[in-house]
Design a protein around this motif. Sequence first.
Motif, PDB file in Angstrom:
ATOM      1  N   UNK A   1       0.878  -1.170   0.086  1.00 25.83           N
ATOM      2  CA  UNK A   1      -0.011  -0.043  -0.066  1.00 25.83           C
ATOM      3  C   UNK A   1       0.704   1.282   0.189  1.00 25.83           C
ATOM      4  N   UNK A   2       1.873   1.263   0.790  1.00 24.09           N
ATOM      5  CA  UNK A   2       2.740   2.442   0.754  1.00 24.09           C
ATOM      6  C   UNK A   2       3.436   2.587  -0.501  1.00 24.09           C
ATOM      7  N   UNK A   3       4.031   1.439  -1.169  1.00 23.67           N
ATOM      8  CA  UNK A   3       4.695   1.758  -2.482  1.00 23.67           C
ATOM      9  C   UNK A   3       3.621   2.253  -3.434  1.00 23.67           C
ATOM     10  N   UNK A   4       2.492   1.602  -3.556  1.00 22.46           N
ATOM     11  CA  UNK A   4       1.381   2.039  -4.604  1.00 22.46           C
ATOM     12  C   UNK A   4       1.362   3.783  -4.355  1.00 22.46           C
ATOM     13  N   UNK A   5       1.060   4.219  -3.110  1.00 22.40           N
ATOM     14  CA  UNK A   5       0.790   5.577  -2.836  1.00 22.40           C
ATOM     15  C   UNK A   5       2.091   6.433  -3.153  1.00 22.40           C
ATOM     16  N   UNK A   6       3.349   5.880  -2.887  1.00 26.93           N
ATOM     17  CA  UNK A   6       4.538   6.642  -3.455  1.00 26.93           C
ATOM     18  C   UNK A   6       4.480   6.656  -4.987  1.00 26.93           C
ATOM     19  N   UNK A   7       4.224   5.539  -5.739  1.00 24.20           N
ATOM     20  CA  UNK A   7       4.216   5.638  -7.268  1.00 24.20           C
ATOM     21  C   UNK A   7       3.135   6.626  -7.785  1.00 24.20           C
ATOM     22  N   UNK A   8       1.900   6.568  -7.025  1.00 23.17           N
ATOM     23  CA  UNK A   8       1.045   7.371  -7.690  1.00 23.17           C
ATOM     24  C   UNK A   8       1.369   8.941  -7.476  1.00 23.17           C
ATOM     25  N   UNK A   9       1.985   9.112  -6.304  1.00 23.14           N
ATOM     26  CA  UNK A   9       2.295  10.473  -5.987  1.00 23.14           C
ATOM     27  C   UNK A   9       3.518  10.957  -7.178  1.00 23.14           C
ATOM     28  N   UNK A  10       4.399  10.091  -7.243  1.00 23.58           N
ATOM     29  CA  UNK A  10       5.644  10.446  -8.050  1.00 23.58           C
ATOM     30  C   UNK A  10       5.094  10.726  -9.465  1.00 23.58           C
ATOM     31  N   UNK A  11       3.797  10.024  -9.984  1.00 26.41           N
ATOM     32  CA  UNK A  11       3.531  10.062 -11.206  1.00 26.41           C
ATOM     33  C   UNK A  11       2.550  11.172 -11.263  1.00 26.41           C
ATOM     34  N   UNK A  12       2.159  11.961 -10.332  1.00 29.76           N
ATOM     35  CA  UNK A  12       1.222  12.752 -10.482  1.00 29.76           C
ATOM     36  C   UNK A  12      -0.473  12.233 -10.672  1.00 29.76           C
ATOM     37  N   UNK A  13      -0.633  11.129 -10.118  1.00 22.58           N
ATOM     38  CA  UNK A  13      -1.721  10.307 -10.639  1.00 22.58           C
ATOM     39  C   UNK A  13      -2.858  10.017  -9.239  1.00 22.58           C
ATOM     40  N   UNK A  14      -2.512  10.669  -8.097  1.00 15.39           N
ATOM     41  CA  UNK A  14      -3.222  10.418  -6.724  1.00 15.39           C
ATOM     42  C   UNK A  14      -4.733  10.510  -7.077  1.00 15.39           C
ATOM     43  N   UNK A  15      -5.181  11.502  -7.951  1.00 13.54           N
ATOM     44  CA  UNK A  15      -6.364  11.855  -8.021  1.00 13.54           C
ATOM     45  C   UNK A  15      -7.320  10.793  -8.897  1.00 13.54           C
ATOM     46  N   UNK A  16      -6.406   9.825  -9.685  1.00  9.10           N
ATOM     47  CA  UNK A  16      -6.943   8.874 -10.210  1.00  9.10           C
ATOM     48  C   UNK A  16      -6.864   7.428 -10.068  1.00  9.10           C
ATOM     49  N   UNK A  17      -6.258   7.145  -8.746  1.00 11.21           N
ATOM     50  CA  UNK A  17      -6.099   6.123  -7.939  1.00 11.21           C
ATOM     51  C   UNK A  17      -6.844   6.109  -6.779  1.00 11.21           C
ATOM     52  N   UNK A  18      -7.697   4.899  -6.374  1.00  5.72           N
ATOM     53  CA  UNK A  18      -7.943   4.790  -5.005  1.00  5.72           C
ATOM     54  C   UNK A  18      -7.535   3.551  -4.409  1.00  5.72           C
ATOM     55  N   UNK A  19      -6.745   3.562  -3.240  1.00  7.84           N
ATOM     56  CA  UNK A  19      -5.946   2.511  -2.756  1.00  7.84           C
ATOM     57  C   UNK A  19      -7.188   1.776  -1.548  1.00  7.84           C
ATOM     58  N   UNK A  20      -7.005   0.659  -1.474  1.00  4.32           N
ATOM     59  CA  UNK A  20      -7.904  -0.055  -0.522  1.00  4.32           C
ATOM     60  C   UNK A  20      -7.146  -1.178   0.090  1.00  4.32           C
ATOM     61  N   UNK A  21      -6.771  -0.729   1.305  1.00  6.59           N
ATOM     62  CA  UNK A  21      -5.947  -1.799   2.390  1.00  6.59           C
ATOM     63  C   UNK A  21      -6.846  -2.588   2.676  1.00  6.59           C
ATOM     64  N   UNK A  22      -7.241  -3.901   2.088  1.00  6.02           N
ATOM     65  CA  UNK A  22      -7.859  -4.920   2.664  1.00  6.02           C
ATOM     66  C   UNK A  22      -7.655  -6.278   1.996  1.00  6.02           C
TER      67      UNK A  22
END
Length: 191
Positions: free
Chosen positions: A82-103
Amino acid sequence: MRRKYMRIIAGKARGYRLITPKDFKIRPTSDRVKESIFNIIQNYIIDGIVIDLFAGTGSLGLEALSRNAEKVYFVDKDKDSIDIIKQNLSKMNLLAKGEIIHADVISAINNLTEKKVQADIIFMDPPYNKGLGNAALEDIDTSELLAPSGRIIIEHDKSEDMPIEMNKLHQFRRKDYGNTSVSFYKQKEEI
């Protein structure tokens, strides 16, 4: 230990090097397999809703975003993933297009179904030979999570048996790449 090297292979983020775990607990999809998958499903990606189950680093979902998917839901139960996905989305400026579900995947399938999400593409890259892909596929088969013309792509060990026919879903293609296989599913009666 060295980190595994993974990258985005096409689209607006082509060549972007993904942040990956320091250990080897995640088995990445090879560029060859990823490219083949996206060549087969490219018409379903643009402006599509994508779910990346057993997301790991988020490589498949991030590739979909690079190729103009509208939104990607990333699902993994591992905190490091989950942390890695957040970092990748952030670095690619795509946080608004991704929803992360920790489950866990089954809980996420039920939650997304309750929210009336309908995916054009569902990726699954579960740990090999543990039956997790089959269990998730069975839950999707009894839900309304897959859009009527949607596709499910499951990466699995070549020796692992995947169902050909289910209640609503059927396997319409399987490709083998060494010891890895990719099975493709769609609804039997596509609308």
